[in-house]
Each structure stands twice: as structure tokens, then as C-alpha cells.
Scaffold this motif. Structure first.
Motif, PDB file in Angstrom:
ATOM      1  N   ILE A  20       0.850  -1.189   0.000  1.00  0.00           N
ATOM      2  CA  ILE A  20       0.000   0.000   0.000  1.00  0.00           C
ATOM      3  C   ILE A  20       0.891   1.247   0.000  1.00  0.00           C
ATOM      4  CG2 ILE A  20      -0.183   0.067   2.518  1.00  0.00           C
ATOM      5  CD1 ILE A  20      -3.112   0.949   2.137  1.00  0.00           C
ATOM      6  N   LYS A  21       0.409   2.294  -0.639  1.00  0.00           N
ATOM      7  CA  LYS A  21       1.137   3.564  -0.664  1.00  0.00           C
ATOM      8  C   LYS A  21       0.356   4.586   0.146  1.00  0.00           C
ATOM      9  CE  LYS A  21       3.501   2.809  -4.983  1.00  0.00           C
ATOM     10  NZ  LYS A  21       3.774   3.288  -6.322  1.00  0.00           N
ATOM     11  N   CYS A  22       1.044   5.189   1.101  1.00  0.00           N
ATOM     12  CA  CYS A  22       0.412   6.165   1.990  1.00  0.00           C
ATOM     13  C   CYS A  22       1.214   7.460   1.982  1.00  0.00           C
ATOM     14  CB  CYS A  22       0.382   5.641   3.427  1.00  0.00           C
ATOM     15  SG  CYS A  22      -0.445   4.063   3.645  1.00  0.00           S
ATOM     16  N   PHE A  23       0.531   8.550   2.313  1.00  0.00           N
ATOM     17  CA  PHE A  23       1.234   9.793   2.551  1.00  0.00           C
ATOM     18  C   PHE A  23       1.910   9.666   3.911  1.00  0.00           C
ATOM     19  CE2 PHE A  23      -2.005  10.990  -0.474  1.00  0.00           C
ATOM     20  CZ  PHE A  23      -1.281  11.752  -1.377  1.00  0.00           C
ATOM     21  N   VAL A  24       3.162  10.114   3.999  1.00  0.00           N
ATOM     22  CA  VAL A  24       3.931  10.009   5.236  1.00  0.00           C
ATOM     23  C   VAL A  24       4.516  11.389   5.530  1.00  0.00           C
ATOM     24  CG1 VAL A  24       5.862   8.876   6.390  1.00  0.00           C
ATOM     25  CG2 VAL A  24       4.487   7.593   4.735  1.00  0.00           C
ATOM     26  N   CYS A  25       3.931  12.058   6.525  1.00  0.00           N
ATOM     27  CA  CYS A  25       4.419  13.393   6.886  1.00  0.00           C
ATOM     28  C   CYS A  25       3.879  13.769   8.259  1.00  0.00           C
ATOM     29  CB  CYS A  25       3.995  14.425   5.840  1.00  0.00           C
ATOM     30  SG  CYS A  25       2.206  14.551   5.583  1.00  0.00           S
ATOM     31  N   PRO A  44       2.687  10.002  -2.045  1.00  0.00           N
ATOM     32  CA  PRO A  44       2.542   8.737  -1.313  1.00  0.00           C
ATOM     33  C   PRO A  44       3.797   7.878  -1.436  1.00  0.00           C
ATOM     34  CG  PRO A  44       0.981   8.852  -3.146  1.00  0.00           C
ATOM     35  CD  PRO A  44       1.748  10.117  -3.142  1.00  0.00           C
ATOM     36  N   GLU A  45       4.099   7.170  -0.372  1.00  0.00           N
ATOM     37  CA  GLU A  45       5.272   6.303  -0.341  1.00  0.00           C
ATOM     38  C   GLU A  45       4.841   4.874  -0.060  1.00  0.00           C
ATOM     39  OE1 GLU A  45       8.459   7.793   2.168  1.00  0.00           O
ATOM     40  OE2 GLU A  45       7.533   9.786   2.130  1.00  0.00           O
ATOM     41  N   GLU A  46       5.593   3.925  -0.574  1.00  0.00           N
ATOM     42  CA  GLU A  46       5.295   2.517  -0.339  1.00  0.00           C
ATOM     43  C   GLU A  46       5.538   2.182   1.126  1.00  0.00           C
ATOM     44  OE1 GLU A  46       7.196  -1.582  -1.835  1.00  0.00           O
ATOM     45  OE2 GLU A  46       6.501  -0.259  -3.425  1.00  0.00           O
ATOM     46  N   CYS A  47       4.574   1.529   1.740  1.00  0.00           N
ATOM     47  CA  CYS A  47       4.677   1.193   3.160  1.00  0.00           C
ATOM     48  C   CYS A  47       5.424  -0.116   3.352  1.00  0.00           C
ATOM     49  CB  CYS A  47       3.284   1.062   3.774  1.00  0.00           C
ATOM     50  SG  CYS A  47       2.435   2.626   3.882  1.00  0.00           S
ATOM     51  N   THR A  48       6.467  -0.041   4.126  1.00  0.00           N
ATOM     52  CA  THR A  48       7.261  -1.217   4.477  1.00  0.00           C
ATOM     53  C   THR A  48       7.611  -1.120   5.952  1.00  0.00           C
ATOM     54  OG1 THR A  48       9.360  -0.119   4.008  1.00  0.00           O
ATOM     55  CG2 THR A  48       8.297  -1.278   2.159  1.00  0.00           C
ATOM     56  N   LEU A  49       8.097  -2.215   6.511  1.00  0.00           N
ATOM     57  CA  LEU A  49       8.550  -2.169   7.910  1.00  0.00           C
ATOM     58  C   LEU A  49       9.695  -1.180   8.071  1.00  0.00           C
ATOM     59  CD1 LEU A  49       8.437  -5.894   9.029  1.00  0.00           C
ATOM     60  CD2 LEU A  49       6.955  -4.033   9.753  1.00  0.00           C
ATOM     61  N   ASP A  50      10.600  -1.137   7.095  1.00  0.00           N
ATOM     62  CA  ASP A  50      11.718  -0.197   7.180  1.00  0.00           C
ATOM     63  C   ASP A  50      11.223   1.246   7.184  1.00  0.00           C
ATOM     64  OD1 ASP A  50      13.617  -2.197   7.331  1.00  0.00           O
ATOM     65  OD2 ASP A  50      13.948  -2.243   5.160  1.00  0.00           O
ATOM     66  N   CYS A  99       2.164   5.199   7.664  1.00  0.00           N
ATOM     67  CA  CYS A  99       1.855   3.792   7.475  1.00  0.00           C
ATOM     68  C   CYS A  99       1.669   3.170   8.854  1.00  0.00           C
ATOM     69  CB  CYS A  99       3.009   3.075   6.779  1.00  0.00           C
ATOM     70  SG  CYS A  99       3.468   3.791   5.193  1.00  0.00           S
ATOM     71  N   GLN A 100       0.787   2.194   8.911  1.00  0.00           N
ATOM     72  CA  GLN A 100       0.521   1.521  10.172  1.00  0.00           C
ATOM     73  C   GLN A 100       0.341   0.036   9.893  1.00  0.00           C
ATOM     74  OE1 GLN A 100       0.710   0.915  13.373  1.00  0.00           O
ATOM     75  NE2 GLN A 100      -0.391   2.751  13.983  1.00  0.00           N
ATOM     76  N   LEU A 101       0.810  -0.794  10.799  1.00  0.00           N
ATOM     77  CA  LEU A 101       0.556  -2.225  10.666  1.00  0.00           C
ATOM     78  C   LEU A 101      -0.938  -2.481  10.737  1.00  0.00           C
ATOM     79  CD1 LEU A 101       3.293  -3.733  12.971  1.00  0.00           C
ATOM     80  CD2 LEU A 101       3.133  -3.989  10.507  1.00  0.00           C
ATOM     81  N   ASP A 102      -1.422  -3.417   9.950  1.00  0.00           N
ATOM     82  CA  ASP A 102      -2.820  -3.821  10.038  1.00  0.00           C
ATOM     83  C   ASP A 102      -2.978  -4.515  11.386  1.00  0.00           C
ATOM     84  OD1 ASP A 102      -5.298  -5.088   9.910  1.00  0.00           O
ATOM     85  OD2 ASP A 102      -5.139  -5.357   7.744  1.00  0.00           O
ATOM     86  N   THR A 103      -3.782  -3.940  12.254  1.00  0.00           N
ATOM     87  CA  THR A 103      -3.914  -4.453  13.620  1.00  0.00           C
ATOM     88  C   THR A 103      -5.065  -5.434  13.775  1.00  0.00           C
ATOM     89  OG1 THR A 103      -5.243  -2.540  14.221  1.00  0.00           O
ATOM     90  CG2 THR A 103      -2.869  -2.403  14.632  1.00  0.00           C
ATOM     91  N   GLY A 104      -5.648  -5.836  12.661  1.00  0.00           N
ATOM     92  CA  GLY A 104      -6.723  -6.824  12.720  1.00  0.00           C
ATOM     93  C   GLY A 104      -7.918  -6.294  13.483  1.00  0.00           C
ATOM     94  N   ASP A 105      -8.274  -6.963  14.562  1.00  0.00           N
ATOM     95  CA  ASP A 105      -9.456  -6.585  15.329  1.00  0.00           C
ATOM     96  C   ASP A 105      -9.210  -5.423  16.287  1.00  0.00           C
ATOM     97  OD1 ASP A 105     -10.929  -8.556  14.091  1.00  0.00           O
ATOM     98  OD2 ASP A 105     -10.534 -10.042  15.633  1.00  0.00           O
ATOM     99  N   ARG A 162      -3.169   5.910  -1.058  1.00  0.00           N
ATOM    100  CA  ARG A 162      -3.396   7.355  -0.956  1.00  0.00           C
ATOM    101  C   ARG A 162      -4.612   7.743  -0.128  1.00  0.00           C
ATOM    102  NH1 ARG A 162      -1.733  10.555  -5.572  1.00  0.00           N
ATOM    103  NH2 ARG A 162      -3.778  11.488  -5.387  1.00  0.00           N
ATOM    104  N   CYS A 163      -5.180   6.820   0.602  1.00  0.00           N
ATOM    105  CA  CYS A 163      -6.440   7.091   1.308  1.00  0.00           C
ATOM    106  C   CYS A 163      -6.270   8.006   2.514  1.00  0.00           C
ATOM    107  CB  CYS A 163      -7.121   5.790   1.709  1.00  0.00           C
ATOM    108  SG  CYS A 163      -6.161   4.772   2.842  1.00  0.00           S
TER     109      CYS A 163
END
Length: 186
Positions: A20-25, A44-50, A99-105, A162-163
Motif C-alpha cells: 500500500i502507498k500512503c502519505f507520510v508526513c 505517497p510512499e510505499e509502506c514497508t517495515l523499514d 503507514c501503520q501495521l494492520d492491527t486486525g481486530d 493514498r487514502c
């Protein structure tokens, strides 16, 4: 026309496999983050753990979730997040997109609300009742000129490219399939 729809369908399938690509600022570092329309240099930037590990703002640090890397998944599911909150130290309203990890529930926004000590709707209602009682007794409540932390607070998590930015038009898989079905029906 059919060729264009086929290309759109293929693009949707390929983009679903990518990160996913998100705005990061953060508006405390870049005031344009509060209004992305005011500066087109924020992309938007590609979301990675790094990418997540490289972010260093008070709001992201407060809201990040631990990820225990056991080597099994180097590309966990990611979401985009937008948060508007009052910095408890500077008392300034800050907009952060990241960017955020998908936290599921788990509800990352509710967790952040708790960490920032933003009262729930019930707690706000009780406080308002207490303030009204004091006013009736002639004790003036403090009139704040600046927005309270709870009035300033906004949090949203989303799952498409980009959401977490300004209004963006995105084609979902369902939209592409609907276009194809409409075209095939004619």
C-alpha cells in the motif's frame, strides 16, 4: 473500449499484490502535511517495515504497534493512517499521516485515544453535566480560547493507496469488475 477495460482490470490485479502507498508526513516538521493540497511535493510512499521504523515523531511513536519479526513475514499487511491531535508538550494541533501495521481486530485509533487520555463520549457528557452544575451555582468554568485535545482529535485508518491524503479517486477491484460487466452487457 474493451481493451481499456481489460488493461484497467489487469492494473487492479497487479496493484493489489504491491504494498500500500500512503502519505507520510507530520505537520510539526512540514506544515503542508495539514493540507496536502497546499504542496504537491508530498507524495505517497510505499509502506514497508523499514519505512515505519524510520519515522520519528511523537505521535507515530505513541501509536506504533510492535512487530516481532520472526522471519516468517517480511511484508506484513499495512494500512494508512491519518491523525490530528494536540501535542501535550507544545499544545499545538498536529496532523500526521503515516503507514501503520494492520492491527486486525484492534482499533488503533481507540488505543491512541486512550494513550492521549482523550475522554470517551460518556466521560465528556459527564464532564459537561458537572460544568453546567458549576455554572448554575455561579462558578464560571474555564473558557478556553484554543481547541481542547478532544475537539482537535481525529483519527482514521484506511486500506487503499493514498487514502490518508486529500480526497483521492481510487478504483477498487469491485469498481473495475463492475465496469467490465457493464461493458460485456452492451
Amino acid at each position: 473500449m474493451s481493451g481499456i477495460l481489460l488493461l484497467l482490470a489487469l492494473a487492479a490485479f497487479f496493484s493489489n499484490g504491491a504494498a500500500i502507498k500512503c502519505f507520510v508526513c507530520d505537520s510539526s516538521d512540514n506544515p503542508s502535511c495539514a493540507d496536502l493540497g497546499s504542496n504537491s511535493s508530498i507524495v505517497p510512499e510505499e509502506c514497508t517495515l523499514d519505512k515505519m521504523k524510520s519515522l520519528d515523531t511523537w505521535l507515530f511513536d505513541l501509536n506504533k504497534f510492535s512487530y516481532f519479526d520472526n522471519g516468517a513475514n517480511k511484508n506484513p499487511l499495512m494500512n494508512c493512517q491519518k491523525v490530528v491531535a494536540k501535542d501535550p508538550d507544545t499544545r499545538k494541533v498536529v496532523t500526521a499521516r503515516f503507514c501503520q501495521l494492520d492491527t486486525g481486530d484492534s482499533d488503533a485509533c481507540q488505543i491512541l485515544r486512550t494513550k492521549l487520555r482523550i475522554p470517551t463520549a460518556e466521560e465528556r457528557e459527564q464532564r459537561n453535566r458537572n460544568q453546567n452544575k458549576r455554572r448554575k451555582k455561579g462558578q464560571d468554568a474555564d473558557d478556553e480560547e484554543e481547541p481542547s485535545a478532544e475537539d482537535a482529535f481525529f483519527c482514521d485508518i484506511c486500506k487503499t493507496d493514498r487514502c490518508n491524503g486529500a480526497a483521492a479517486i481510487t478504483l477498487s477491484m469491485g469498481s473495475v469488475l463492475a465496469l467490465i460487466l457493464i461493458q460485456l452487457g452492451h
